[in-house]
Write an enzyme that holds these catalytic residues in place. Structure first.
Site, short mmCIF file in Angstrom:
data_model
loop_
_atom_site.label_atom_id
_atom_site.label_comp_id
_atom_site.label_asym_id
_atom_site.label_seq_id
_atom_site.Cartn_x
_atom_site.Cartn_y
_atom_site.Cartn_z
N ILE A 1 0.83 -1.21 0.00
CA ILE A 1 0.00 0.00 0.00
C ILE A 1 0.86 1.26 0.00
CG2 ILE A 1 -0.25 0.35 2.51
CD1 ILE A 1 -3.30 0.61 1.98
N HIS B 1 6.05 -12.12 5.64
CA HIS B 1 5.87 -11.59 4.28
C HIS B 1 7.23 -11.30 3.66
CE1 HIS B 1 5.72 -8.21 7.14
NE2 HIS B 1 6.39 -7.51 6.23
N HIS C 1 9.10 -9.07 0.90
CA HIS C 1 9.03 -7.90 0.01
C HIS C 1 9.75 -8.23 -1.29
CE1 HIS C 1 7.98 -4.79 3.16
NE2 HIS C 1 8.52 -5.70 3.95
P1 5GP Z 1 7.19 -4.65 7.24
O1 5GP Z 1 7.47 -3.23 7.65
O2 5GP Z 1 6.45 -5.40 8.36
O3 5GP Z 1 8.38 -5.41 6.73
O4 5GP Z 1 6.22 -4.57 5.99
C1 5GP Z 1 4.84 -4.39 6.10
C2 5GP Z 1 4.39 -3.78 4.81
O5 5GP Z 1 3.00 -3.86 4.74
C3 5GP Z 1 4.75 -2.29 4.67
O6 5GP Z 1 5.60 -2.12 3.54
C4 5GP Z 1 3.40 -1.60 4.53
O7 5GP Z 1 3.42 -0.54 3.58
C5 5GP Z 1 2.51 -2.73 4.07
N1 5GP Z 1 1.13 -2.57 4.47
C6 5GP Z 1 0.67 -2.15 5.68
N2 5GP Z 1 -0.68 -2.14 5.70
C7 5GP Z 1 -1.08 -2.54 4.46
C8 5GP Z 1 -2.37 -2.74 3.88
O8 5GP Z 1 -3.42 -2.55 4.48
N3 5GP Z 1 -2.38 -3.16 2.58
C9 5GP Z 1 -1.24 -3.39 1.88
N4 5GP Z 1 -1.39 -3.79 0.60
N5 5GP Z 1 -0.02 -3.24 2.40
C10 5GP Z 1 0.07 -2.82 3.68
#
Ligand code: 5GP
Ligand code: ZN
Length: 119
Positions: free
Chosen positions: A36, A105, A107
């Site tokens: 997002i 997840h 990336h």
């Molecule tokens: P992290 O920071 O945990 O490695 O990555 C989480 C990712 O999830 C972030 O890049 C953030 O932008 C994405 N994210 C958070 N909330 C949402 C959402 O509601 N929808 C989508 N598509 N991505 C999200």
């Protein structure tokens, strides 16, 4: 129980279709959707349908699904046409590494030059 959907988990809700997402690929074990808040022209998250808080716990419990996620990252890179220009796959693990969503997840980032080492 590990692997079971968690009621308070954003990505479990995306898997269940309860929160909308731009899904680009889906398999029996994984879902891939656009981040997002993209950090590159291509920024797709590949997640297991089962809930584990991070990649390490998923790898310990369901190593085949980690393999499925990596295989899907390759399919995403091909579909996004970033295989030749290069791309990065990242599992942020722990708040200190920038993890904010505690459902494993991967990336997939590409479509621009990527610096190394990352910040
Ligand atoms: P992290 O920071 O945990 O490695 O990555 C989480 C990712 O999830 C972030 O890049 C953030 O932008 C994405 N994210 C958070 N909330 C949402 C959402 O509601 N929808 C989508 N598509 N991505 C999200
Ligand atoms: Zn979850």
């Amino acid at each position: 129980m590990a692997g079971e959907p968690q009621a308070d988990c954003l990505f479990c809700k995306i898997v269940a279709g309860e929160v909308p997402a731009t899904i680009v690929r889906e398999t029996e074990t994984t879902v891939a959707f656009r981040d997002i808040n993209p950090q590159a022209p291509t920024h797709v998250l590949v997640i297991p349908k089962t809930h584990y808080p991070n990649a390490a716990s998923l790898a310990a419990a369901e190593p085949q699904v980690i393999a499925d996620i990596l295989g899907e990252s390759r399919e995403v890179a091909a579909a996004e046409q970033i295989e030749d220009t290069g791309y990065r796959v990242v599992f942020n693990t722990g708040a200190g590494a920038g993890q904010t969503v505690f459902h494993a997840h991967l990336h997939v980032l590409g479509g621009r030059g990527l610096q190394w080492p990352p910040g």
